[in-house]
Design an enzyme around this catalytic site. Structure first.
Site, PDB file in Angstrom:
ATOM      1  N   SER A  76       0.853  -1.194   0.000  1.00  0.00           N
ATOM      2  CA  SER A  76       0.000   0.000   0.000  1.00  0.00           C
ATOM      3  C   SER A  76       0.879   1.231   0.000  1.00  0.00           C
ATOM      4  CB  SER A  76      -0.889   0.006   1.251  1.00  0.00           C
ATOM      5  OG  SER A  76      -1.528   1.256   1.424  1.00  0.00           O
TER       6      SER A  76
ATOM      7  N   TYR B 281      -1.391  -0.433  10.431  1.00  0.00           N
ATOM      8  CA  TYR B 281      -1.558  -0.805   9.030  1.00  0.00           C
ATOM      9  C   TYR B 281      -0.380  -0.294   8.200  1.00  0.00           C
ATOM     10  CZ  TYR B 281      -3.542  -1.337   4.372  1.00  0.00           C
ATOM     11  OH  TYR B 281      -3.737  -1.685   3.057  1.00  0.00           O
TER      12      TYR B 281
END
Length: 254
Positions: free
Chosen positions: A145, A158
């Site tokens: 990501s 995350y």
């Protein structure tokens, strides 16, 4: 690497980006695609049906990538059914929305579970399939990501997990060479259920519209754009240990 007649495993393959990758592999001529899922049973079954309609042998296997025994059981099922694996796409991931300033809200339990699935999960999959991938001179693609590069995303945990996945990719590229290539795709914002679950349908639409003002290509990525990138790096025979950001160019202006 030629994608025709390959056997692929896509974790988190029932929905969103994983589904798009599975379908793209089938359309590119993959012989078989294993759709891994842990919770989205109905969606995975629907994806398996779509793959079958494309002429691909498809099977859904339920396994939590956060559990090593389940991962190894899945690897054995794939091995027994197909005798080999050419492609592994580590797409399965989880998050837990915690504002970055809420340090107490990010408990050890939440942090640990995110790392367990998002970092150890891909490692477990590679470890379980390593010999098969080497025998096939195959390839691994990890889905990271943009949050692995910048201090954004749904939580600190995350972002840290995706940064760790970028480094894991580099280390595995060395560990599995010369037989196996390992690369990463790092998406920016993608229009998936993941985003609407985090922000709501209206909230995500508003966020995406505002973000497009700072995206050079003036678009919000769709799952199919990430699938395009996955297939691209799979066919790049001299590329390993690299990460490709797919966000319409926004990262050059962050």
């Amino acid at each position: 690497m030629h994608l025709k007649d390959t056997v692929a495993v896509v974790t988190g393959g029932g929905t969103g980006i994983g589904r798009a990758i599975a379908l793209a592999l089938a359309e590119a001529g993959a012989q078989a695609v294993v759709v891994n899922h842990s919770r989205s049973t109905e969606e995975a079954a629907a994806t398996v049906a779509e793959l079958t309609d494309l002429g691909c042998t498809a099977v859904g296997i339920r396994a939590d990538v956060g559990d090593d025994r389940q991962v190894r059981d899945m690897a054995e099922q794939v091995r027994s059914r197909f005798g080999r694996i050419d492609i592994l796409v580590n797409n399965a991931a989880i998050t837990h929305a915690v504002p970055h300033e809420d340090l107490d809200g990010l408990t050890d339990e939440i942090f640990g579970r995110i790392l367990d699935v998002n970092v150890l999960g891909p490692f477990r999959l590679v470890r379980a399939f390593a010999q098969d991938l080497k025998a096939a001179r195959g390839a691994v693609v990890n889905i990271a990501s943009i949050s692995g590069y910048r201090a954004g995303g749904s939580s600190i945990a995350y972002g840290v997990s995706k940064a760790a996945l970028l480094q894991l990719t580099r280390n595995l590229a060395v560990a599995l060479a010369p037989e196996v290539r390992v690369n990463t795709i790092a998406p920016g914002t993608v229009a998936t259920r993941w985003q609407t679950d985090l922000h709501g349908t209206t909230g995500f639409a508003e966020r995406a519209e505002a973000e497009r003002e700072s995206v050079p290509l003036r678009q919000t990525s769709q799952p199919e754009h990430i699938a395009q990138a996955v297939l691209a790096v799979l066919t790049m025979d001299m590329v390993t240990g690299e990460a490709l950001i797919v966000d319409g160019g926004k990262h050059v202006r962050y």
